[in-house]
Design a protein around this motif. Structure first.
Motif, short mmCIF file in Angstrom:
data_model
loop_
_atom_site.label_atom_id
_atom_site.label_comp_id
_atom_site.label_asym_id
_atom_site.label_seq_id
_atom_site.Cartn_x
_atom_site.Cartn_y
_atom_site.Cartn_z
N LEU A 106 68.42 11.89 29.23
CA LEU A 106 68.43 10.68 30.08
C LEU A 106 69.79 9.99 30.03
N TYR A 107 70.40 9.97 28.85
CA TYR A 107 71.74 9.38 28.75
C TYR A 107 72.74 10.18 29.59
N GLN A 108 72.65 11.52 29.54
CA GLN A 108 73.54 12.35 30.35
C GLN A 108 73.27 12.14 31.84
N LEU A 109 72.00 11.92 32.19
CA LEU A 109 71.64 11.67 33.58
C LEU A 109 72.29 10.37 34.07
N ALA A 110 72.21 9.33 33.24
CA ALA A 110 72.83 8.05 33.62
C ALA A 110 74.35 8.20 33.70
N SER A 111 74.92 9.02 32.84
CA SER A 111 76.37 9.25 32.88
C SER A 111 76.76 9.99 34.15
N HIS A 112 76.00 11.00 34.55
CA HIS A 112 76.24 11.70 35.82
C HIS A 112 76.13 10.72 36.99
N LEU A 113 75.18 9.81 36.89
CA LEU A 113 74.98 8.82 37.95
C LEU A 113 76.20 7.91 38.07
N THR A 114 76.75 7.50 36.92
CA THR A 114 77.94 6.65 36.93
C THR A 114 79.11 7.35 37.61
N THR A 115 79.32 8.62 37.29
CA THR A 115 80.38 9.41 37.93
C THR A 115 80.13 9.52 39.44
N PHE A 116 78.88 9.75 39.79
CA PHE A 116 78.48 9.84 41.21
C PHE A 116 78.81 8.54 41.94
N TYR A 117 78.48 7.39 41.34
CA TYR A 117 78.80 6.10 41.94
C TYR A 117 80.29 5.97 42.21
N ASP A 118 81.07 6.37 41.20
CA ASP A 118 82.52 6.20 41.29
C ASP A 118 83.13 7.09 42.37
N LEU A 140 73.77 19.84 54.38
CA LEU A 140 75.04 19.20 54.03
C LEU A 140 75.69 19.84 52.81
N PRO A 141 77.03 19.94 52.82
CA PRO A 141 77.72 20.37 51.59
C PRO A 141 77.66 19.23 50.57
N LEU A 142 77.72 19.59 49.30
CA LEU A 142 77.66 18.59 48.23
C LEU A 142 79.02 18.43 47.56
N ALA A 143 79.38 17.17 47.31
CA ALA A 143 80.60 16.90 46.55
C ALA A 143 80.36 17.29 45.10
N PRO A 144 81.43 17.50 44.31
CA PRO A 144 81.26 17.92 42.90
C PRO A 144 80.33 16.99 42.10
N ALA A 145 80.47 15.68 42.29
CA ALA A 145 79.62 14.74 41.54
C ALA A 145 78.16 14.83 41.99
N GLU A 146 77.94 15.13 43.27
CA GLU A 146 76.57 15.30 43.77
C GLU A 146 75.94 16.56 43.18
N ARG A 147 76.74 17.63 43.12
CA ARG A 147 76.24 18.89 42.57
C ARG A 147 75.88 18.72 41.09
N ALA A 148 76.77 18.06 40.35
CA ALA A 148 76.53 17.87 38.91
C ALA A 148 75.27 17.05 38.68
N LEU A 149 75.11 15.98 39.46
CA LEU A 149 73.91 15.15 39.34
C LEU A 149 72.67 15.95 39.70
N GLY A 150 72.74 16.70 40.80
CA GLY A 150 71.60 17.48 41.26
C GLY A 150 71.17 18.55 40.26
N LEU A 151 72.13 19.27 39.71
CA LEU A 151 71.81 20.32 38.75
C LEU A 151 71.19 19.73 37.48
N HIS A 152 71.66 18.54 37.09
CA HIS A 152 71.08 17.90 35.90
C HIS A 152 69.66 17.42 36.18
N LEU A 153 69.43 16.85 37.36
CA LEU A 153 68.08 16.43 37.74
C LEU A 153 67.10 17.60 37.66
#
Length: 595
Positions: A540-552, A504-517
């Motif tokens: 960890l704070y940046q991870l949670a922030s990426h997650l928030t963007t991903f949710y949105d 599957l292709p990844l949306a920008p928020a998915e890519r950002a979250l994945g690269l941070h993980l």
């Protein structure tokens, strides 16, 4: 358990190989890869290389790109990792990773209990000296940072594969015990109590006895003389005196352990080796230092001098190992502890989590140990120095009456404040009273720990409970809430399960979250080597922030999504939850399932 190379390390190696192929005259060169907002990564190393080779950096960069592309065509696998590479500016390389490589790397991490984080290849033995309260004295806010920072470093180093030996160098020796023991001899039932006494009761008993003993000591010259004689008997090993001294130590431990339990920290009895534990070594330590010439006699005292340590008058300020009256100072005990930890515990590293205000003392102690040969190229000592806890006014944290804040009062207030926050949301979440109380403790103690650990240790920080228990901003509550939200999504998913779909292709928020993980292991390695737990908190704070963007931006359970999209997003959510849980655990912070 399998170590999973990060995408950054994979790209770094591919670029290094391409550099060697395109520019063999350069030898081994570092591409200087880093994350970038222009692409996934940027390599800056060609600029320095071009200067060294006296070449045009853009031309050299183009040669490297050609070598990398030809390597892909030859079947080295670069095409599976690198989607695009372009020369930018004076010779930077902007590199974009394929979506498939991101998902496949994360899937490999998810398949491992350790999230693909390797054990350190060169792990040794580290002795960590932290959480050092004083016998017969209350723990105050000044004891907080050593305990919290030290416990986090224990967890991080052990996870990295280091053998860690804990040492709690409690203050359990000194002249004040002569007064306390003598008073207890003359009032033998002052510490009598039933089994099962609480920590608060134990401290109350000690406080009462200390105040009573001090009152007599200050007004009765004969009692004062008897107390001084008792110090001599304590130091000479008199059995009755030692037995009474042990009662003070045992009573204090009941109190210490109750405070550490409230801090959600494990303190094991064998790890508590106080000043008294090195008593039998003091004379030999001084003899070795004097015979080797490391220490010299000065005005009757045994001292070590340093060219760069001088007082306001310009004269050298020595480290006093043995006083002119024959008494031993802190230096003798600390040097004996180093001998024990190196020679008996086979330590490669000695890590001291101690207030920055003691930095000069430890600088002199470490240099003395180095001169004596106890520290060397194979055995190092490091002070993880920390700053002061301040009040909201920016001054050292005190009560309104100007007294030092009791640690247990501070923790209780944090728990009460957090419990109120949890209770406000309890009805919506359907939490039971037991869950409210339990989560209130986890949130309150987590808030205190995170506020400390998210600040660079050497800096002072303001203790502001209102900010600490906020759901917004860089707080543990924000991270705990992110984790609880992940668990809520997984419950709502029902029969749908997390599955990685690399096609599957990844949306920008998915890519950002994945690269941070994917950076988790690299961050832990850096934190373990530099002793900077605040960098894990920041990750960890940046991870949670990426997650928030991903949710949105990416609805996880939407009916509009194809089944494989739902599974892939659940996979990202699940791996984020596991990473948050593991990272917070390494900081000593719990992550409630519902919040």
């Amino acid at each position: 358990m399998a170590s999973v190379p990060s995408l950054a390390s994979t790209v770094q190696q591919r670029l290094a190989d391409a550099l060697s192929a395109a520019l063999p005259e350069a030898g081994t060169a570092d591409p200087l890869l880093r994350r970038s907002d222009r692409a996934d990564f940027q390599a800056n190393g060609i600029l320095a290389l071009a200067k060294k080779l006296k070449g045009n950096p853009r031309e050299l960069a183009t040669q490297v790109v050609t070598a990398l592309n030809s390597g892909s065509a030859a079947g080295t696998g670069d095409a599976d990792v690198v989607k695009d590479i372009e020369v930018s500016g004076p010779g930077f390389l902007n590199i974009t990773i394929t979506d498939r490589a991101i998902t496949e790397t994360l899937a490999a991490r998810a398949a491992d209990d350790r999230l693909g984080v390797p054990y350190a290849a060169d792990a040794g033995t580290t002795v960590i000296d932290y959480a050092q309260p004083n016998v017969a004295k209350e723990m105050h806010v000044g004891h907080l940072r050593s305990a919290v920072i030290g416990d986090a470093m224990v967890q991080i180093l052990e996870f990295a594969g280091e053998k860690v030996v804990r040492r709690h160098h409690i203050g359990d020796w000194g002249t004040q015990f002569g007064m306390l023991i003598q008073y207890l001899i003359e009032h033998p039932h002052e510490l009598d109590h039933k089994d099962g006494v609480s920590g608060e009761e134990a401290m109350s008993n000690l406080n009462r006895l200390y105040k009573a003993a001090r009152a007599v000591f200050d007004t009765d010259e004969e009692f004062k003389a008897r107390s001084r004689d008792r110090v001599v008997q304590l130091q000479s090993g008199d059995e009755e005196t030692l037995a009474l001294w042990q009662k003070f130590v045992d009573e204090s431990k009941i109190y210490f352990y109750s405070v550490f339990d409230k801090l959600d920290m494990e303190i094991r009895d064998p790890d508590v080796v106080g000043e008294s534990g090195y008593n039998d070594m003091l004379d030999e330590t001084c003899r070795i230092l004097e015979e080797s010439g490391v220490a010299v006699r000065s005005e009757g005292a045994l001292c070590v001098f340093f060219d760069d340590v001088k007082g306001p008058d310009g004269n050298s300020v020595p480290l006093i190992v043995k006083k002119s009256n024959g008494g031993y100072g802190y230096a003798a005990t600390d040097l004996s502890a180093i001998r024990n930890r190196v020679q008996s515990l086979d330590a490669n590293t000695l890590l001291y989590v101690v207030d920055a205000r003691q930095s000069l003392h430890f600088k002199m102690v470490f240099e003395t140990a180095r001169r004596a040969g106890w520290l060397n190229d194979k055995v190092k000592a490091h002070q993880l120095a920390f700053g002061t806890v301040l009040g909201k006014d920016g001054k050292p944290f005190k009560t309104r009456e100007g007294e030092t804040v009791r640690l247990v009062d501070l923790l209780d207030e944090a728990i009460d404040r957090a419990t109120s926050v949890v209770r406000e949301k309890a009805e919506k979440m359907g939490l039971s009273e037991q869950e409210i109380v339990e989560n209130g403790r986890y949130v309150g103690i987590g808030a205190v720990k995170y506020a400390d650990l998210s600040t660079s240790a050497v800096r002072d920080y303001k203790f502001d409970l209102d900010q600490m228990v906020s759901l917004n901003g860089d707080t543990s509550v924000y991270l705990q809430y992110a984790y609880a939200r992940i668990q809520s999504i997984k419950r709502k998913a029902g029969e749908r399960r997390p599955v990685a779909h690399a096609e599957l292709p990844l949306a920008p928020a998915e890519r950002a979250l994945g690269l941070h993980l994917d950076q988790f292991g690299e961050v832990l390695a850096e934190v373990a080597s530099s002793y900077e737990p605040h960098k894990l908190a920041a990750y960890l704070y940046q991870l949670a922030s990426h997650l928030t963007t991903f949710y949105d931006q990416c609805h996880v359970l939407s009916d509009d999504n194809a089944p494989e999209v739902v599974e892939n997003r659940l996979f990202l959510v699940d791996l984020t939850g596991r990473t948050l849980h593991q990272g917070m655990a390494l900081l000593g912070i719990r992550t409630p399932e519902r919040l």
